[in-house]
Scaffold this motif. Structure first.
Motif, PDB file in Angstrom:
ATOM      1  N   SER A 142      19.409  49.777  38.070  1.00 15.92           N
ATOM      2  CA  SER A 142      18.796  50.925  38.735  1.00 15.92           C
ATOM      3  C   SER A 142      19.850  51.620  39.584  1.00 15.92           C
ATOM      4  O   SER A 142      19.546  52.553  40.318  1.00 15.92           O
ATOM      5  N   HIS A 145      17.002  47.866  30.140  1.00 18.60           N
ATOM      6  CA  HIS A 145      15.553  47.719  30.331  1.00 18.60           C
ATOM      7  C   HIS A 145      14.848  47.455  29.000  1.00 18.60           C
ATOM      8  O   HIS A 145      13.905  46.651  28.939  1.00 18.60           O
ATOM      9  N   LEU A 198       8.681  47.408  35.982  1.00 19.15           N
ATOM     10  CA  LEU A 198       8.720  48.785  35.490  1.00 19.15           C
ATOM     11  C   LEU A 198       7.425  49.144  34.792  1.00 19.15           C
ATOM     12  O   LEU A 198       7.063  50.320  34.699  1.00 19.15           O
TER      13      LEU A 198
END
Length: 274
Positions: free
Chosen positions: A194, A208, A232
């Motif tokens: 991130s 991810h 997420l």
């Protein structure tokens, strides 16, 4: 007389060098045998525990000890009272400036842990000649080991310090391909996916995607110097950022065949988070 003086000086330099008390430069790399390949030595200690595949694994997570020597001492003393912790995982930034003296000062303190400790490289560890030092002292930047029902994957995500060569997501993909053989899989790195210093937006997204594709149990990081836990998407991989040593806290994680829970531990008391 002059010859005697020069001979005495040469002998003094040799003696200091031989006993490792003479430092030629703060950037030197001159390790003792017991300072080399520490990760592999500690992984062997973990494997000697012979953790059964049907039993709980309990391990602690720390990060960013960089220069926080007294705080690290306090954290080690507190961890040594946790009788169920089987090993400790360090999420990087062992040092502040990647210098041998710093590595040694922290290793002296972490070496007092009663259990094995394994670490991943942080961005501060990779400055100056820290890259070479880390490799000689700890071993490869990317590696993995297994314990009981779980696999632990450590990956270098310091994109800026490695000029975009890290993270090696092809390597990570290959490491994850045996996911079905384990009840739990943990991926550990310093910089989370991130942060801009991880790499390009495409790399961030691919990381991810890999977490979701292989149903990774936990993606664990440091770097932010503060605790954070999030997902997420609901039901997806859980992400965890570990606070620094100056916070006088660490995380204890418990993994079973069916799930993972963790507690955020403050040295002054325990803050329960599940």
């Amino acid at each position: 007389m002059k010859k005697i003086t020069l001979a005495a000086l040469a002998l003094s330099v040799w003696a200091l060098s031989a006993c490792d008390k003479f430092e030629y430069s703060p950037y030197e790399i001159r390790l003792k045998d017991d300072e080399r390949q520490l990760n592999q030595k500690n992984i062997e200690r973990i494997q000697q525990l012979n953790i059964p595949r049907n039993s709980q694994i309990t391990f602690a997570l720390i990060s960013d000890t960089q220069g926080f020597y007294k705080d690290t001492e306090a954290m080690v003393a507190h961890l040594n009272k946790q009788n169920d912790v089987q090993f400790v995982l360090h999420n990087g930034d062992i040092t502040d400036f990647g210098l041998l003296k710093e590595f040694r000062l922290i290793n002296e303190r972490l070496g007092k842990l009663k259990v094995p400790q394994v670490t991943v490289i942080g961005n501060h560890d990779a400055v100056n000649n820290g890259k070479q030092l880390y490799k000689e002292m700890y071993g490869p930047y990317d590696f993995s080991f297994t314990a009981g029902h779980s696999k632990f994957i450590f990956i270098n995500t310091n994109g800026w310090e490695f000029k975009g060569e890290a993270p090696d997501l092809d390597w990570l993909d290959r490491e994850l391909q045996d996911r079905d053989e384990y009840d739990q899989v943990f991926v550990l790195s310093h910089i989370p996916a991130s942060d801009a210093s991880f790499g390009s937006p495409e790399k961030l997204q691919r990381y991810h995607d890999l977490m979701e594709k292989y149903k990774v149990s936990m993606s664990i990081h440091g770097h932010g110097h503060s605790f954070d836990a999030y997902q997420l998407r609901e039901g997806g991989t859980r992400y965890l950022n570990i606070g620094d040593a100056a916070d006088k806290e660490y995380v204890i994680m418990r993994a079973t065949n069916t799930g993972v829970t963790f507690d955020r531990v403050k040295i002054e008391g325990e803050l329960g988070f599940k």
